[in-house]
Scaffold this motif. Structure first.
Motif, PDB file in Angstrom:
ATOM      1  N   ALA A  73       0.804  -1.259  -0.095  1.00 53.83           N
ATOM      2  CA  ALA A  73       0.109   0.049  -0.053  1.00 53.83           C
ATOM      3  C   ALA A  73       0.933   1.276  -0.118  1.00 53.83           C
ATOM      4  CB  ALA A  73      -0.892  -0.107   1.252  1.00 53.83           C
ATOM      5  N   ARG A  74       1.785   1.343   0.711  1.00 55.42           N
ATOM      6  CA  ARG A  74       2.866   2.466   0.832  1.00 55.42           C
ATOM      7  C   ARG A  74       3.534   2.515  -0.530  1.00 55.42           C
ATOM      8  NH1 ARG A  74       5.018   0.340   5.715  1.00 55.42           N
ATOM      9  NH2 ARG A  74       4.532   1.984   7.363  1.00 55.42           N
ATOM     10  N   ARG A  75       3.811   1.319  -1.224  1.00 58.86           N
ATOM     11  CA  ARG A  75       4.362   1.541  -2.569  1.00 58.86           C
ATOM     12  C   ARG A  75       3.426   2.168  -3.509  1.00 58.86           C
ATOM     13  NH1 ARG A  75       4.599  -1.786  -7.025  1.00 58.86           N
ATOM     14  NH2 ARG A  75       6.675  -1.954  -8.071  1.00 58.86           N
ATOM     15  N   LEU A  76       2.180   1.776  -3.635  1.00 55.62           N
ATOM     16  CA  LEU A  76       1.131   2.422  -4.610  1.00 55.62           C
ATOM     17  C   LEU A  76       1.267   3.962  -4.257  1.00 55.62           C
ATOM     18  CD1 LEU A  76      -1.795   0.086  -4.367  1.00 55.62           C
ATOM     19  CD2 LEU A  76      -0.390   0.454  -6.033  1.00 55.62           C
ATOM     20  N   VAL A  77       1.251   4.443  -2.961  1.00 56.33           N
ATOM     21  CA  VAL A  77       1.344   6.014  -2.865  1.00 56.33           C
ATOM     22  C   VAL A  77       2.656   6.725  -3.392  1.00 56.33           C
ATOM     23  CG1 VAL A  77       1.382   7.835  -1.130  1.00 56.33           C
ATOM     24  CG2 VAL A  77      -0.284   5.766  -0.791  1.00 56.33           C
ATOM     25  N   ARG A  78       3.714   5.878  -3.279  1.00 56.96           N
ATOM     26  CA  ARG A  78       4.992   6.339  -3.642  1.00 56.96           C
ATOM     27  C   ARG A  78       5.139   6.428  -5.238  1.00 56.96           C
ATOM     28  NH1 ARG A  78       7.340   3.176   0.598  1.00 56.96           N
ATOM     29  NH2 ARG A  78       7.924   1.750  -1.041  1.00 56.96           N
ATOM     30  N   ILE A  79       4.826   5.316  -5.836  1.00 62.22           N
ATOM     31  CA  ILE A  79       5.076   5.158  -7.214  1.00 62.22           C
ATOM     32  C   ILE A  79       3.898   5.582  -8.239  1.00 62.22           C
ATOM     33  CG2 ILE A  79       5.576   3.191  -8.905  1.00 62.22           C
ATOM     34  CD1 ILE A  79       7.195   1.925  -6.867  1.00 62.22           C
ATOM     35  N   HIS A  80       2.576   5.409  -7.876  1.00 62.05           N
ATOM     36  CA  HIS A  80       1.517   5.449  -8.864  1.00 62.05           C
ATOM     37  C   HIS A  80       0.643   6.719  -8.821  1.00 62.05           C
ATOM     38  CE1 HIS A  80       2.234   1.541 -10.499  1.00 62.05           C
ATOM     39  NE2 HIS A  80       2.777   0.889  -9.392  1.00 62.05           N
ATOM     40  N   ALA A  81       0.399   7.380  -9.830  1.00 63.49           N
ATOM     41  CA  ALA A  81      -0.645   8.537  -9.888  1.00 63.49           C
ATOM     42  C   ALA A  81      -1.743   8.209  -9.751  1.00 63.49           C
ATOM     43  CB  ALA A  81      -0.213   9.367 -10.949  1.00 63.49           C
ATOM     44  N   SER A  82      -2.321   7.068 -10.252  1.00 69.20           N
ATOM     45  CA  SER A  82      -3.889   6.714 -10.028  1.00 69.20           C
ATOM     46  C   SER A  82      -4.003   5.429  -9.998  1.00 69.20           C
ATOM     47  CB  SER A  82      -4.371   7.207 -11.298  1.00 69.20           C
ATOM     48  OG  SER A  82      -3.977   6.828 -12.499  1.00 69.20           O
ATOM     49  N   VAL A  83      -4.976   4.843  -9.366  1.00 66.22           N
ATOM     50  CA  VAL A  83      -5.294   3.396  -9.150  1.00 66.22           C
ATOM     51  C   VAL A  83      -6.743   3.326  -9.693  1.00 66.22           C
ATOM     52  CG1 VAL A  83      -3.725   3.155  -7.150  1.00 66.22           C
ATOM     53  CG2 VAL A  83      -6.099   4.022  -6.779  1.00 66.22           C
ATOM     54  N   THR A  84      -7.257   1.947  -9.896  1.00 68.74           N
ATOM     55  CA  THR A  84      -8.719   1.587 -10.027  1.00 68.74           C
ATOM     56  C   THR A  84      -8.953   0.990  -8.862  1.00 68.74           C
ATOM     57  OG1 THR A  84      -8.374   1.180 -12.292  1.00 68.74           O
ATOM     58  CG2 THR A  84     -10.309   0.155 -11.285  1.00 68.74           C
ATOM     59  N   LEU A  85     -10.107   1.361  -8.226  1.00 63.98           N
ATOM     60  CA  LEU A  85     -10.521   1.010  -6.891  1.00 63.98           C
ATOM     61  C   LEU A  85     -11.985   0.155  -7.191  1.00 63.98           C
ATOM     62  CD1 LEU A  85     -10.372   1.237  -3.870  1.00 63.98           C
ATOM     63  CD2 LEU A  85     -11.791   3.179  -3.834  1.00 63.98           C
ATOM     64  N   SER A  86     -12.180  -0.845  -6.739  1.00 70.76           N
ATOM     65  CA  SER A  86     -13.373  -1.803  -6.752  1.00 70.76           C
ATOM     66  C   SER A  86     -14.004  -1.799  -5.409  1.00 70.76           C
ATOM     67  CB  SER A  86     -13.102  -3.104  -7.614  1.00 70.76           C
ATOM     68  OG  SER A  86     -14.150  -3.792  -7.544  1.00 70.76           O
ATOM     69  N   ILE A  87     -15.328  -1.358  -5.098  1.00 65.52           N
ATOM     70  CA  ILE A  87     -15.903  -1.325  -3.977  1.00 65.52           C
ATOM     71  C   ILE A  87     -17.346  -1.803  -4.355  1.00 65.52           C
ATOM     72  CG2 ILE A  87     -14.363   0.460  -2.805  1.00 65.52           C
ATOM     73  CD1 ILE A  87     -16.398   2.294  -3.175  1.00 65.52           C
ATOM     74  N   PRO A  88     -18.176  -2.274  -3.202  1.00 62.39           N
ATOM     75  CA  PRO A  88     -19.481  -2.786  -3.533  1.00 62.39           C
ATOM     76  C   PRO A  88     -20.165  -1.812  -4.381  1.00 62.39           C
ATOM     77  CG  PRO A  88     -18.629  -3.048  -1.320  1.00 62.39           C
ATOM     78  CD  PRO A  88     -17.702  -2.365  -1.949  1.00 62.39           C
ATOM     79  N   ASP A  89     -20.124  -0.535  -4.470  1.00 64.53           N
ATOM     80  CA  ASP A  89     -20.804   0.420  -5.309  1.00 64.53           C
ATOM     81  C   ASP A  89     -20.489   0.752  -6.635  1.00 64.53           C
ATOM     82  OD1 ASP A  89     -19.478   1.820  -3.564  1.00 64.53           O
ATOM     83  OD2 ASP A  89     -20.921   3.469  -3.596  1.00 64.53           O
ATOM     84  N   GLY A  90     -19.436  -0.075  -7.110  1.00 65.02           N
ATOM     85  CA  GLY A  90     -18.913   0.420  -8.284  1.00 65.02           C
ATOM     86  C   GLY A  90     -17.270   0.428  -8.447  1.00 65.02           C
ATOM     87  N   CYS A  91     -16.822   0.740  -9.841  1.00 68.63           N
ATOM     88  CA  CYS A  91     -15.356   0.770  -9.837  1.00 68.63           C
ATOM     89  C   CYS A  91     -15.129   2.221 -10.156  1.00 68.63           C
ATOM     90  CB  CYS A  91     -14.851  -0.110 -11.107  1.00 68.63           C
ATOM     91  SG  CYS A  91     -15.165  -1.863 -10.587  1.00 68.63           S
ATOM     92  N   PHE A  92     -13.939   2.634  -9.579  1.00 68.20           N
ATOM     93  CA  PHE A  92     -13.585   4.120  -9.695  1.00 68.20           C
ATOM     94  C   PHE A  92     -12.134   4.160  -9.992  1.00 68.20           C
ATOM     95  CE2 PHE A  92     -17.317   3.714  -6.833  1.00 68.20           C
ATOM     96  CZ  PHE A  92     -18.162   4.439  -7.542  1.00 68.20           C
ATOM     97  N   ILE A  93     -11.681   5.429 -10.504  1.00 68.78           N
ATOM     98  CA  ILE A  93     -10.476   5.934 -10.741  1.00 68.78           C
ATOM     99  C   ILE A  93     -10.257   6.642  -9.313  1.00 68.78           C
ATOM    100  CG2 ILE A  93      -8.703   6.828 -12.157  1.00 68.78           C
ATOM    101  CD1 ILE A  93     -10.377   5.903 -14.692  1.00 68.78           C
TER     102      ILE A  93
END
Length: 114
Positions: A73-93
């Motif tokens: 999770a720390r690595r995602l913050v350091r390296i990536h400008a955006s992520v795809t998030l999948s939660i019960p009410d949909g998928c989001f950028i």
């Protein structure tokens, strides 16, 4: 059972993870862009611009998860400008904006629907 999927938007063999819904996780309030202003005649003027996914902030609790998951999770913050998030009410950028070490929380600012 896993309810939350998180993946980097660019190629990264370590950029995807599945997270359980833990106490402390907040998937963001849903609201409308509404403002109300008093008018001189004693009434109100209301502006209603509707709902936008970009108004949501998601907080993912990682408290008690293995160290490898926290480091990922720390690595995602350091390296990536955006992520795809999948939660019960949909998928989001979203933007992984912060990892709060003291509380073991990953904060993601949703920008749009995926």
């Amino acid at each position: 059972m896993y309810l939350i999927g998180l993946a980097a938007r660019g190629y990264d063999p370590r950029g995807a993870m599945l997270l359980p819904y833990l106490d402390g996780t907040a998937l963001g309030d849903v609201n409308r862009r509404v403002s109300r202003v008093s008018t001189l005649d004693g009434g109100v003027a209301v502006t209603n611009r509707g709902h936008s996914p970009g108004d949501r902030t998601v907080t993912l609790s990682l408290l008690g998860l293995p160290r490898e998951v926290v480091d990922q999770a720390r690595r995602l913050v350091r390296i990536h400008a955006s992520v795809t998030l999948s939660i019960p009410d949909g998928c989001f950028i979203g933007i992984p904006s912060e990892f709060v070490d003291r509380r073991q929380e990953l904060i993601i600012l949703i920008t749009e629907e995926a």
